[in-house]
Design a protein around this motif. Structure first.
Motif, PDB file in Angstrom:
ATOM      1  N   GLU A   6       0.828  -1.202   0.000  1.00 53.07           N
ATOM      2  CA  GLU A   6       0.000   0.000   0.000  1.00 53.07           C
ATOM      3  C   GLU A   6       0.862   1.251   0.000  1.00 53.07           C
ATOM      4  O   GLU A   6       1.995   1.248   0.476  1.00 53.07           O
ATOM      5  CB  GLU A   6      -0.885   0.021   1.250  1.00 53.07           C
ATOM      6  CG  GLU A   6      -1.808  -1.163   1.390  1.00 53.07           C
ATOM      7  CD  GLU A   6      -1.793  -1.764   2.766  1.00 53.07           C
ATOM      8  OE1 GLU A   6      -2.787  -2.384   3.174  1.00 53.07           O
ATOM      9  OE2 GLU A   6      -0.756  -1.619   3.449  1.00 53.07           O
ATOM     10  N   CYS A  22      -2.819   0.270  -3.876  1.00 51.36           N
ATOM     11  CA  CYS A  22      -2.406  -1.044  -3.384  1.00 51.36           C
ATOM     12  C   CYS A  22      -2.093  -1.918  -4.578  1.00 51.36           C
ATOM     13  O   CYS A  22      -2.972  -2.191  -5.401  1.00 51.36           O
ATOM     14  CB  CYS A  22      -3.507  -1.660  -2.536  1.00 51.36           C
ATOM     15  SG  CYS A  22      -3.197  -3.370  -2.058  1.00 51.36           S
ATOM     16  N   ARG A  45     -11.873  -3.572  12.932  1.00 47.02           N
ATOM     17  CA  ARG A  45     -11.618  -3.319  11.514  1.00 47.02           C
ATOM     18  C   ARG A  45     -12.946  -3.369  10.775  1.00 47.02           C
ATOM     19  O   ARG A  45     -13.773  -4.255  11.004  1.00 47.02           O
ATOM     20  CB  ARG A  45     -10.649  -4.357  10.954  1.00 47.02           C
ATOM     21  CG  ARG A  45     -10.139  -4.049   9.576  1.00 47.02           C
ATOM     22  CD  ARG A  45      -9.062  -5.035   9.156  1.00 47.02           C
ATOM     23  NE  ARG A  45      -7.878  -4.969  10.003  1.00 47.02           N
ATOM     24  CZ  ARG A  45      -6.743  -5.602   9.740  1.00 47.02           C
ATOM     25  NH1 ARG A  45      -6.647  -6.359   8.644  1.00 47.02           N
ATOM     26  NH2 ARG A  45      -5.727  -5.514  10.565  1.00 47.02           N
ATOM     27  N   TYR A  94      -6.185  -0.742   5.452  1.00 47.08           N
ATOM     28  CA  TYR A  94      -5.591  -1.996   5.006  1.00 47.08           C
ATOM     29  C   TYR A  94      -6.174  -2.411   3.661  1.00 47.08           C
ATOM     30  O   TYR A  94      -7.391  -2.383   3.465  1.00 47.08           O
ATOM     31  CB  TYR A  94      -5.868  -3.107   6.012  1.00 47.08           C
ATOM     32  CG  TYR A  94      -5.240  -2.900   7.362  1.00 47.08           C
ATOM     33  CD1 TYR A  94      -5.925  -2.249   8.387  1.00 47.08           C
ATOM     34  CD2 TYR A  94      -3.953  -3.375   7.631  1.00 47.08           C
ATOM     35  CE1 TYR A  94      -5.352  -2.074   9.626  1.00 47.08           C
ATOM     36  CE2 TYR A  94      -3.379  -3.201   8.874  1.00 47.08           C
ATOM     37  CZ  TYR A  94      -4.082  -2.542   9.869  1.00 47.08           C
ATOM     38  OH  TYR A  94      -3.507  -2.373  11.104  1.00 47.08           O
ATOM     39  N   ASN A  96      -6.977  -5.401   1.019  1.00 44.77           N
ATOM     40  CA  ASN A  96      -7.310  -6.825   1.087  1.00 44.77           C
ATOM     41  C   ASN A  96      -7.535  -7.371  -0.317  1.00 44.77           C
ATOM     42  O   ASN A  96      -8.078  -6.672  -1.174  1.00 44.77           O
ATOM     43  CB  ASN A  96      -8.563  -7.028   1.925  1.00 44.77           C
ATOM     44  CG  ASN A  96      -9.080  -8.451   1.875  1.00 44.77           C
ATOM     45  OD1 ASN A  96      -9.988  -8.775   1.111  1.00 44.77           O
ATOM     46  ND2 ASN A  96      -8.506  -9.306   2.690  1.00 44.77           N
ATOM     47  N   TRP A 110      -3.625  -9.713   3.097  1.00 46.40           N
ATOM     48  CA  TRP A 110      -3.732  -8.360   3.652  1.00 46.40           C
ATOM     49  C   TRP A 110      -2.426  -7.603   3.468  1.00 46.40           C
ATOM     50  O   TRP A 110      -1.336  -8.181   3.541  1.00 46.40           O
ATOM     51  CB  TRP A 110      -4.049  -8.421   5.143  1.00 46.40           C
ATOM     52  CG  TRP A 110      -5.415  -8.927   5.448  1.00 46.40           C
ATOM     53  CD1 TRP A 110      -5.776 -10.217   5.667  1.00 46.40           C
ATOM     54  CD2 TRP A 110      -6.616  -8.152   5.569  1.00 46.40           C
ATOM     55  NE1 TRP A 110      -7.123 -10.293   5.900  1.00 46.40           N
ATOM     56  CE2 TRP A 110      -7.667  -9.040   5.855  1.00 46.40           C
ATOM     57  CE3 TRP A 110      -6.905  -6.788   5.463  1.00 46.40           C
ATOM     58  CZ2 TRP A 110      -8.991  -8.613   6.043  1.00 46.40           C
ATOM     59  CZ3 TRP A 110      -8.209  -6.365   5.649  1.00 46.40           C
ATOM     60  CH2 TRP A 110      -9.232  -7.268   5.932  1.00 46.40           C
ATOM     61  N   GLN A 112       0.106  -4.327   4.764  1.00 51.13           N
ATOM     62  CA  GLN A 112       0.655  -4.004   6.068  1.00 51.13           C
ATOM     63  C   GLN A 112      -0.052  -2.816   6.724  1.00 51.13           C
ATOM     64  O   GLN A 112       0.119  -2.575   7.916  1.00 51.13           O
ATOM     65  CB  GLN A 112       2.159  -3.692   5.955  1.00 51.13           C
ATOM     66  CG  GLN A 112       2.502  -2.304   5.423  1.00 51.13           C
ATOM     67  CD  GLN A 112       2.316  -2.156   3.932  1.00 51.13           C
ATOM     68  OE1 GLN A 112       1.945  -3.096   3.230  1.00 51.13           O
ATOM     69  NE2 GLN A 112       2.593  -0.959   3.425  1.00 51.13           N
ATOM     70  N   GLY A 113      -0.840  -2.100   5.960  1.00 44.13           N
ATOM     71  CA  GLY A 113      -1.583  -0.955   6.478  1.00 44.13           C
ATOM     72  C   GLY A 113      -0.878   0.356   6.225  1.00 44.13           C
ATOM     73  O   GLY A 113       0.356   0.427   6.204  1.00 44.13           O
TER      74      GLY A 113
END
Length: 120
Positions: A6, A22, A45, A94, A96, A110, A112-113
């Motif tokens: 991301e 992403c 979340r 995040y 996905n 996912w 890593q944010g």
């Protein structure tokens, strides 16, 4: 397996805009769903938006009309354009992906944010 990277988070003033990206890489048969979730401190979340390989989208009610999700299947990349940002949009976002492996198993991956902070 799919790896997600991301980018695009940061600090923005209320009313401002940000664009998250992403990119998916790795070895897989196909990616069915790509989406964005977020998690604020002390909260669970939650889904923000997601898009199918065919381009169908759905959004959380809280972001409808302000956020737009899009996808470039050729680049295996999903974007989240966020506008009219509010302090309550502050969270870790995040990425996905739900994808089929070469053995046709449906799997989940996912990122890593990335932190998004909306503050004056």
């Amino acid at each position: 397996q799919v790896q997600l990277v991301e980018s695009g988070g940061g600090l923005v003033q209320p009313g401002g805009s940000l664009r998250l990206s992403c990119a998916a890489s790795g070895s897989f048969f196909s990616i069915e769903l790509m989406g964005w979730y977020r998690q604020a401190p002390g909260k669970q979340r939650e889904l923000v938006a997601r898009v199918t390989s065919g381009g169908s989208t759905n959004y959380a009610d809280s972001v409808k009309g302000r956020f737009t999700i899009s996808r470039d299947n050729a680049k295996n990349t999903v974007y989240l354009q966020m506008s009219s940002l509010k302090p309550e949009d502050t969270a870790v976002y995040y990425c996905n992906a739900q994808y089929y492996s070469w053995s046709r198993l449906l799997r989940d991956s996912w990122g890593q944010g990335t932190q998004v902070t909306v503050s004056s």
